[in-house]
Design a protein around this motif. Sequence first.
Motif, mmCIF file in Angstrom:
data_model
loop_
_atom_site.group_PDB
_atom_site.id
_atom_site.type_symbol
_atom_site.label_atom_id
_atom_site.label_comp_id
_atom_site.label_asym_id
_atom_site.label_seq_id
_atom_site.Cartn_x
_atom_site.Cartn_y
_atom_site.Cartn_z
ATOM 1 N N ILE A 133 0.844 -1.199 0.000
ATOM 2 C CA ILE A 133 0.000 0.000 0.000
ATOM 3 C C ILE A 133 0.878 1.248 0.000
ATOM 4 N N THR A 134 0.533 2.207 -0.840
ATOM 5 C CA THR A 134 1.307 3.464 -0.873
ATOM 6 C C THR A 134 0.910 4.307 0.334
ATOM 7 N N ARG A 135 1.710 5.340 0.629
ATOM 8 C CA ARG A 135 1.411 6.186 1.794
ATOM 9 C C ARG A 135 0.061 6.885 1.643
ATOM 10 N N GLY A 136 -0.219 7.381 0.405
ATOM 11 C CA GLY A 136 -1.490 8.101 0.178
ATOM 12 C C GLY A 136 -1.542 9.335 1.065
ATOM 13 N N ASP A 137 -2.666 9.525 1.779
ATOM 14 C CA ASP A 137 -2.795 10.714 2.642
ATOM 15 C C ASP A 137 -2.354 10.415 4.073
ATOM 16 N N GLY A 138 -1.732 9.251 4.245
ATOM 17 C CA GLY A 138 -1.246 8.895 5.591
ATOM 18 C C GLY A 138 -2.215 7.999 6.328
#
Length: 326
Positions: A133-138
């Motif tokens: 999973i990417t960091r995205g918005d945290g």
Amino acid sequence: MVPEKIREEVERLRREIEYHNYRYYVLASPIITDEEYDRLMQRLIELEEKYPELRTPDSPTQRVGGQPIEGFETVEHSEPMLSLDNTYNEAEILNFHERVRKTVGDVEYVAELKIDGVSIALRYENGLLVRAITRGDGLKGDDVTANVKTVKSIPLRLPEPLTIEVRGEIFMPVSYFEEYNQQREEEGLTPFANPRNATAGTLQLLDPAEVSKRNLDSFMYYIVKPQQYGLKTQWEALEFLKKLHFKVNPHSKLCKSIEEVIEYWRSWSKERSKLEYWVDGVVVKVNDFAKQNELGWTAKSPRWAIAFKFPAQQARTKIIGITYQV
Ligand SMILES: NC(=O)c1cc2c(=O)c3cc(F)ccc3oc2nc1N
């Protein structure tokens, strides 16, 4: 119906190929020739084609990427994936140290090179990679599992059947970045400004087979709830990550004082151009997990870690003659 001896051969091939992947991409010390490796892989591909039910989530044939996907599912993080506060000079890092000392007294630090790539969270269940999973918005990010399975230094199966989440950085080696940008220019595509953007762009592709060609690499540096595994310090966590066959940056240093941290930062500020990946600073972490917990987190960053950035390097890039501030 698959004959038992075929089933056993496929299982043996899977483990053998993943072991050679580990030796080549993580330890950089292969013990078989490329031809022998290719022969093992060809045999496994042939058997999986003949008996598709034998294809498992940890099969090394996934390294070359499966079918293109429709899009990325959004997944909530198990714990927020936050970012680091920055400091830019020795006075500011001393302020960080003073704040730490005031709260938890004298501490050891771990100094790690700050890899300039894309953060990633990897979830393993019973030793198998099930989610990336990417960091995205945290708080939530994109499920890029199919793409991350093509990153050769990321194990598809751990040496122990653990359920664990680890986090780190995916990056594109500078040597490949330059070659890749050259190729993009030749194809009339706009080149990427730096390896970080090239990595982020690659992870957003919908075709894992294309991702597989982009030579992405990784360094892991974080374990979610590490005390669950009997780990007491960041230094122990880095050792544990190595034991689990992750690629861990070899230049991290256990520092007994903030002066040692500053010395480490000064020397790498000069040496970093020798590395085959981009780094934009040093990450300074309180080593002891109990003290990390005492220091805690703000809404956006840990109080027990900080990024000690290098001075911006005026890097002339061949890309359409523009100089990028990095
Ligand atoms: N780019 C990096 O090489 C790197 C990045 C981080 C983080 O972003 C990071 C973020 C947190 F909330 C906590 C610890 C962290 O440790 C980290 N350690 C590293 N070595």
